[in-house]
Design a protein around this motif. Structure first.
Motif, PDB file in Angstrom:
ATOM      1  N   SER A 171       0.811  -1.219   0.000  1.00  0.00           N
ATOM      2  CA  SER A 171       0.000   0.000   0.000  1.00  0.00           C
ATOM      3  C   SER A 171       0.843   1.267   0.000  1.00  0.00           C
ATOM      4  CB  SER A 171      -0.935   0.009   1.210  1.00  0.00           C
ATOM      5  OG  SER A 171      -0.195   0.053   2.419  1.00  0.00           O
ATOM      6  N   THR A 172       2.090   1.163   0.443  1.00  0.00           N
ATOM      7  CA  THR A 172       2.949   2.353   0.521  1.00  0.00           C
ATOM      8  C   THR A 172       3.966   2.441  -0.606  1.00  0.00           C
ATOM      9  OG1 THR A 172       4.467   1.186   2.014  1.00  0.00           O
ATOM     10  CG2 THR A 172       2.717   2.503   3.018  1.00  0.00           C
ATOM     11  N   GLN A 189       1.308   1.573  -5.555  1.00  0.00           N
ATOM     12  CA  GLN A 189      -0.128   1.810  -5.611  1.00  0.00           C
ATOM     13  C   GLN A 189      -0.791   1.098  -6.787  1.00  0.00           C
ATOM     14  OE1 GLN A 189      -2.221   3.374  -3.495  1.00  0.00           O
ATOM     15  NE2 GLN A 189      -0.505   3.530  -2.068  1.00  0.00           N
ATOM     16  N   SER A 190      -0.094   1.037  -7.903  1.00  0.00           N
ATOM     17  CA  SER A 190      -0.640   0.374  -9.075  1.00  0.00           C
ATOM     18  C   SER A 190      -0.860  -1.113  -8.817  1.00  0.00           C
ATOM     19  CB  SER A 190       0.296   0.560 -10.274  1.00  0.00           C
ATOM     20  OG  SER A 190      -0.178  -0.146 -11.401  1.00  0.00           O
ATOM     21  N   ALA A 237      -1.094  -2.437  -5.863  1.00  0.00           N
ATOM     22  CA  ALA A 237      -2.079  -2.544  -4.782  1.00  0.00           C
ATOM     23  C   ALA A 237      -3.499  -2.580  -5.358  1.00  0.00           C
ATOM     24  CB  ALA A 237      -1.933  -1.382  -3.806  1.00  0.00           C
ATOM     25  N   LYS A 238      -3.759  -1.762  -6.367  1.00  0.00           N
ATOM     26  CA  LYS A 238      -5.080  -1.762  -7.000  1.00  0.00           C
ATOM     27  C   LYS A 238      -5.349  -3.079  -7.713  1.00  0.00           C
ATOM     28  CE  LYS A 238      -5.287   3.247  -7.681  1.00  0.00           C
ATOM     29  NZ  LYS A 238      -5.355   4.351  -8.691  1.00  0.00           N
TER      30      LYS A 238
END
Length: 246
Positions: free
Chosen positions: A128-129, A132-133, A135-136
């Motif tokens: 998550s940190t 981000q890509s 994570a999605k």
């Protein structure tokens, strides 16, 4: 894609074929390669781990073990292997593995999946940190493949909310009719699905390092057995589960 070291495999992972494990051990806890114990220099042992790791991500899952008395260099060996496995090549080739670690604790044996949950919880925080890509992508896959029931995993992976969103996890099913055995079986299944999603979304290998495995709780032992058997039957995913005993 995953690796594992397990203390007392005959007790915890009786379903797994340890005859084909890449590293063999004597009953007194000393590792033997070519008939000679080599827990002192550690160079040959490190090479054995590297070879096992590379076989596991190109063919079938393998099992390895590290155990012995305190002070013989087990932690140093694990640290050196982690440094090697996570290294990224300058030419853009090897991207390094995702290295997850957890530690069993004698005082937390009453908390099922604590060490394994903490390892994957750290993965959620990292994802998550740092990416981000990705994570999605992982979030979409988890929602698609696991659905609302993923709230069960959030109980042992609190930072899962950083990937899925707290609003999604707030929608829970009624589990009042679940007994402890059924709940643990369901969690084991969901853990396997979570690992499967990781395998699909990430191109990198994933190494799971679990320390102090002599304090492993029965639920975690059953989960690792299930993960191991699942990885052995899945052609597409290569898993190298890696555990060490202090």
């Amino acid at each position: 894609m995953y690796g594992m070291m397990l203390d007392s495999p005959e007790k915890y992972l009786s379903d797994f074929d340890f005859v084909n494990a890449s590293i063999q051990w004597e009953s007194d806890g000393e590792k033997v390669v070519g008939g000679c114990p080599i827990l002192f220099g550690r160079d040959a042992e490190l090479e054995a781990l590297k070879e096992s790791y590379h076989r596991s991500i190109t063919s079938e899952c393998e099992v390895a073990q590290i155990f012995g008395p305190s002070g013989i260099g087990k932690s140093a060996l694990c640290d050196k292997f982690a440094e090697y496995a996570t290294a990224r090549s300058d030419d853009g080739g090897a991207t390094g593995c995702i290295y997850l670690s957890g530690r069993f604790d004698r005082l937390q044996q009453s908390q099922p999946f604590h060490a394994i949950g903490s390892a994957f919880d750290s993965y959620c925080t990292w994802l998550s940190t740092k990416d981000q890509s990705m994570a999605k992508e992982v979030s979409s896959a988890l929602k698609r493949d696991i659905g609302k029931e993923i709230w069960r995993l959030a109980a042992v992976m609190p930072n899962l909310s950083s990937i899925l969103g707290s609003e999604y996890l707030s929608q829970k099913y009624d589990s009042s009719d679940d007994d402890a055995v059924d709940a643990q079986k369901r969690l084991r299944y969901l853990f396997c699905e979570f690992v499967k999603v990781m395998s699909i979304c990430h191109s990198e290998a994933v190494v799971l390092f679990l320390d102090d495995s002599q304090w492993m709780d029965p639920a975690s032992a059953a989960l690792l057995n299930q993960l191991l058997m699942t990885s052995g039957s899945a052609v597409r995913y290569h898993r190298f589960f890696f555990m060490a005993n202090e």
